[in-house]
Design an enzyme around this catalytic site. Structure first.
Site, PDB file in Angstrom:
ATOM      1  CG  HIS A 185      -2.129  -0.786   1.074  1.00 50.73           C
ATOM      2  ND1 HIS A 185      -3.292  -0.311   0.519  1.00 50.73           N
ATOM      3  CD2 HIS A 185      -2.363  -2.071   1.382  1.00 50.73           C
ATOM      4  CE1 HIS A 185      -4.195  -1.263   0.503  1.00 50.73           C
ATOM      5  NE2 HIS A 185      -3.658  -2.347   1.022  1.00 50.73           N
ATOM      6  CE  LYS A 192      -6.985  13.670  -0.073  1.00 46.76           C
ATOM      7  NZ  LYS A 192      -7.043  12.495  -0.906  1.00 46.76           N
ATOM      8  NE  ARG A 193      -4.628   9.713   9.698  1.00 45.10           N
ATOM      9  CZ  ARG A 193      -3.856   8.758  10.220  1.00 45.10           C
ATOM     10  NH1 ARG A 193      -4.139   7.490   9.989  1.00 45.10           N
ATOM     11  NH2 ARG A 193      -2.832   9.056  10.976  1.00 45.10           N
ATOM     12  CE  LYS A 235     -14.073   6.359  -0.086  1.00 46.57           C
ATOM     13  NZ  LYS A 235     -13.480   6.732   1.225  1.00 46.57           N
TER      14      LYS A 235
HETATM   15  C1  LIG Z   1     -12.171   6.964   1.569  1.00 48.92           C
HETATM   16  C2  LIG Z   1     -11.742   7.308   2.918  1.00 48.92           C
HETATM   17  C3  LIG Z   1     -10.390   7.496   3.201  1.00 48.92           C
HETATM   18  C4  LIG Z   1      -9.313   7.433   2.140  1.00 48.92           C
HETATM   19  O1  LIG Z   1      -9.231   8.698   1.546  1.00 48.92           O
HETATM   20  P1  LIG Z   1      -7.995   9.124   0.597  1.00 48.92           P
HETATM   21  O2  LIG Z   1      -8.453  10.428   0.029  1.00 48.92           O
HETATM   22  O3  LIG Z   1      -7.881   8.076  -0.455  1.00 48.92           O
HETATM   23  O4  LIG Z   1      -6.819   9.248   1.453  1.00 48.92           O
HETATM   24  C5  LIG Z   1     -10.024   7.822   4.496  1.00 48.92           C
HETATM   25  N1  LIG Z   1     -10.945   7.950   5.461  1.00 48.92           N
HETATM   26  C6  LIG Z   1     -12.261   7.797   5.222  1.00 48.92           C
HETATM   27  C7  LIG Z   1     -13.229   7.962   6.337  1.00 48.92           C
HETATM   28  C8  LIG Z   1     -12.711   7.464   3.948  1.00 48.92           C
HETATM   29  O5  LIG Z   1     -14.015   7.291   3.712  1.00 48.92           O
END
Ligand SMILES: *Cc1c(COP(=O)(O)O)cnc(C)c1O
Length: 844
Positions: free
Chosen positions: A354, A542-543, A654
């Site tokens: 990953h 995101k994080r 998404k």
């Molecule tokens: C989809 C999702 C992620 C991943 O997001 P990235 O933009 O790909 O880092 C992280 N946390 C939650 C709650 C998500 O739904």
């Protein structure tokens, strides 16, 4: 009997009474939620047994997906949808004066995961069940999750996530299937007829499984997510009232044991924390493997055919100890010889990488494994010796190469190396990421095992991330192209014919506006900030991490703010910048970034002089539920990592599904999104992955050059430390220094100009309403490729060697090998059909 509204209402009221001994009027929403979930649990249990029996009779191959996290999100609504009774229940409850929406909100998000890796695992569970494939998850039942993020005075504060406080209605405790996991002790070798390894003087921890049902979409399939909880073994719990000292020791012991499944990613900055993580990993794999083998034996199948009937997938290296643990079970318990056991093990395991961030490649000091897992240490050692022998034969004398590929070197066990050697398949999660693995990070392994590496671009559960969270858009899709997309996501392509249809476009715009008003209400109620529903909603959720470059977004907002203060009449479309995300508790710069965003928000949001043209919001405690609210309400999706560092990303998918336009770098799945939507429907900027990697390897970038040449950057960076913000001048000093004195390792300054240009282009494009809406339609139409249904089918065929009994359908795969094996489903012909019957123009 088939469920109808009257029957449901009777059952609901009956359950409410028996559970809470109250009349309907007296019950709280939380109680009603628990009643409804308990009722749904009843519906599920019958089907679950049947589903299990069906698999037994079929003799199907079972897949086990081992992952340290599963970020599953709320379950009530999805379970109702999957059972096909969502509308029925909603209407029936409404007749009782109850809002299903409100009950859904009473559910806590399960604290079983934290980010993209865990969400991916959850999406695959959904897809596997939807395709009626026997795929199950294995993980830990974290009593206090990761952490709950509170924002106090702009800072992130971590508090325990007490998600289990009110119970978790979707789990079924299976005490009868408890297994024991042993730690520490020593190994005694005895040789009578043959060599045996006896493990002695170990500590035992009981692993108690809790099963969570995973429902397929209207297909009666119910798979299992098994989460393990650590409990003290009774023999260690000697506590007689006569001896209080004993009691205290016993209670201490119980606490230590329970800490094993207490939190996800315990702080590992100190030695004890590292040991705890290692214990968690072994606890997960040992318990899971024991139960997998026990299950297999109940099917009365021969052990030497194990690999024909089970596949085990390890999601990143956290569960990679499963490989030596399988060897231990086959050799020590089942008395197999090394060679046979090895062959079976490699055939069973597959591994997904990953990340290419070097600090995230897991390693363990030898002595830690030796002390904690003495038998596994011997096995890993043997694996290493045999592998190094193979390497020696192939590369005689090339010690450097052998050392860098070895499982054990420099007193350290390298888990990625172990995972590659012990698996028959290693995959990256987006085309570019797999390329980087093959040509750089794992290049030596790729040369040694050329057929072992493959790509599986991630996908997301479109039934949650579109059907569930955006009901109005789903209805519009159903009215326009029928509902086949729910099971066959590539049918979303059919809406391309409406891309330039103004009536359709306006409907889409109204839906987006409605979703934005829902988010605006939430932000007003929770944070007291009023935002303009007609502004562009620009989300960066995101994080929080250096490579995800929230700072670049912040610098651009600061720059806009500087322009607006000079000229309040500046012609820009009003924008609301939305941030959300957690920072790892020990990651100082990420936590500083949160403080910076919040500080900027206070300054901007109260400055009347800029006439509300920009606003900044930081959403507290970003999780699946918040994502579900933000994503359908977003116009612009920020996907701006340093190229080469975001392995794939799933947030990007998404957003696309919900008609947001991506502003992004050429990295991860962004590239594949561009490949399907075409350059006109996405906004790209910045360094390419190769440029970044070259600069990393050969140098040649000096952030001071940017600082000295670009007035915008100089102003913004100086503002971090010159008293511009109402905080001490030292507050953002370390952040400031990370850019100029620590060489801007994520190339934020380097990409700034290109990013600011891209933001200008985006602002211009938004002004052309029909063109913008057409871009939105293109994004939704092409998002089917990024459904987890496609990804997981690729895994099933290429990696797990299963024959998914999929109905002929299009999975939009670009991979010829894959499509040719999809009998009855040639991608191109199906796509061609869709296209010609709908007069669609498909960009290349
Ligand atoms: C989809 C999702 C992620 C991943 O997001 P990235 O933009 O790909 O880092 C992280 N946390 C939650 C709650 C998500 O739904």
């Amino acid at each position: 009997m088939k469920l109808n509204k009257e029957l449901f209402k009777d059952q609901f009221l009956e359950k409410l009474m028996t559970m809470h001994v109250k009349s309907l009027e007296e019950t709280s929403n939380a109680e009603r939620y628990r009643t409804l979930s308990s009722l749904v649990r009843d519906y599920i249990s019958k089907k679950w047994i049947a589903s299990d029996q069906h698999y037994q009779q079929e003799g199907s191959k079972q897949v086990y997906y081992l992952s340290i996290e599963f970020l599953i999100g709320r379950m009530l609504g999805m379970n109702l949808l999957n059972l096909g009774i969502y509308d029925l229940c909603k209407e029936a409850l409404a007749e009782l004066g109850i809002s299903l929406d409100v009950l859904e909100k009473a559910e806590e998000d399960p604290g079983l995961g934290n980010g993209g890796l865990g969400r991916l695992a959850a999406c695959y569970l959904d897809s596997m069940a939807a395709e009626s494939l026997p795929g199950h998850g294995c993980s830990l039942r974290y009593r206090y999750g990761f952490f709950e993020q509170k924002i106090v005075n702009g800072y992130q504060v971590e508090v325990p996530d007490n998600w289990l406080d009110q119970g978790f209605p979707w789990e079924f405790k299976r005490s009868d299937q408890t297994v024991s996991v042993n730690f520490g002790g020593n190994i005694r070798v005895v040789s009578n007829d043959k060599l045996r390894y006896l493990h002695e003087n170990y500590d035992t921890v009981f692993a108690v499984p809790y099963d969570v049902p995973i429902l397929g979409y209207k297909n009666d399939t119910i798979n299992t997510l098994r989460i393990w909880s650590a409990e003290a073994s009774e023999e260690n719990f000697i506590c007689s009232t006569a001896d209080m000292l004993d009691c205290v020791t016993s209670m201490e012991y119980t606490k230590t044991v329970e800490s094993l499944s207490s939190v996800l990613y315990p702080d590992d900055s100190a030695y004890e924390g590292k040991v705890l993580r290692l214990k968690q990993h072994y606890f997960l794999v040992s318990a899971s493997l024991q139960s997998i083998i026990k299950n297999y034996k109940q099917r009365a199948l021969p052990l030497d055919h194990l690999a024909d009937y089970i596949a085990i997938h390890i999601n990143d290296t956290h569960p990679a100890l499963a490989i030596p643990e399988m060897m231990r079970i086959l050799i020590d318990v089942e008395e197999m010889g090394w060679d046979e056991a090895w062959k079976i093990t490699v055939n069973i395991f597959s591994y997904t990488n990953h990340t290419v961030l070097p600090e995230a490649l897991e390693k363990w000091p030898i002595d830690m494994i030796q002390n904690l897992l003495p038998r596994l240490y011997l096995i890993i050692n043997e694996m290493n010796e045999r592998f190094c022998h193979e390497l020696w034969n192939r590369y005689p004398g090339d010690w450097d190469k052998i050392r860098s590929m070895a499982i054990i070197s420099d007193h350290t066990i390298h888990m990625a190396n172990l995972a590659i050697v012990g698996s028959h398949s290693v995959n990256g999660v987006a085309q570019i990421h797999t390329e980087i693995l093959k040509t750089r990070v794992m290049n030596q392994f790729h040369q040694f095992y050329p057929t072992r590496f493959n790509n599986k671009t991630n996908g997301v559960a479109h039934r949650r991330w579109l059907l569930k969270i955006n009901p109005r858009l789903s209805s519009l899709l159903n009215e326009s192209i029928g509902s086949s997309w729910i099971s066959h996501p590539c049918d979303l392509l059919k809406i391309l014919k409406y891309a330039d249809d103004h009536v359709f476009q306006e409907k889409l715009a109204r839906i987006k506006r409605y979703n934005k008003s829902r988010l605006a209400e939430h932000i007003r109620d929770v944070q007291g900030i009023r935002i303009d529903v007609d502004s562009i909603f620009d989300s960066h959720i995101k994080r929080i991490h250096g490579y995800k470059r929230q700072t670049m977004n912040v610098f651009h907002i600061m720059h806009l703010y500087n322009l607006l203060r000079e000229n309040p009449d500046l012609d820009i479309i009003p924008r609301t910048f939305i941030f959300g995300g957690k920072a790892a508790p020990g990651y100082h710069l990420a936590k500083q970034t949160i403080k910076l965003i919040n500080t900027l928000a206070t300054v901007i949001n109260k400055d009347k002089s800029i006439r509300d043209k920009i606003k900044v919001v930081f959403i507290e405690n970003y999780n699946v539920t918040m994502a579900e609210l933000i994503i359908p309400a977003t116009n612009v999706s920020e996907q701006i990592p340093t190229a080469s560092q975001e392995a794939c990303g799933t947030g990007n998918m998404k957003f696309m599904m919900n008609g947001a336009i991506t502003i992004g770098t050429l990295d991860g799945a962004n590239i594949e999104i561009r490949n399907v939507v075409g350059d006109n429907n996405i906004v790209f900027f910045g360094l390419t992955a190769n440029e970044v990697l070259e600069l990393h390897e050969h140098g040649g970038y000096n952030p001071w050059d940017v600082y000295n040449k670009d007035e915008r950057i100089k102003t913004v960076l100086d503002q971090l430390i010159n008293g511009f913000f109402p905080v001490g001048t030292d507050e953002f000093k370390s952040l400031f220094e990370s850019f100029l004195y620590h060489n801007d390792q994520f190339f934020v300054l380097k990409d700034f100009a290109s990013y600011a240009d891209a933001q200008l282009r985006l602002d211009q494009q938004y002004r052309n309403r029909n063109q913008w809406l057409s871009m939105c339609v293109h994004n939704i139409a092409h998002s089917g490729k990024f459904s987890g249904d496609r990804t997981f089918t690729e895994y099933a065929m290429d990696v797990w060697n299963m024959n998914p009994t999929i109905s002929p359908q299009c999975y939009c795969s670009n991979d010829d090998k894959f499509t040719s094996r999809l009998h009855g489903c040639a991608f191109t012909s199906k796509l061609q059909q869709t296209i010609s019957s709908n007069n669609i123009h498909v960009p290349h």
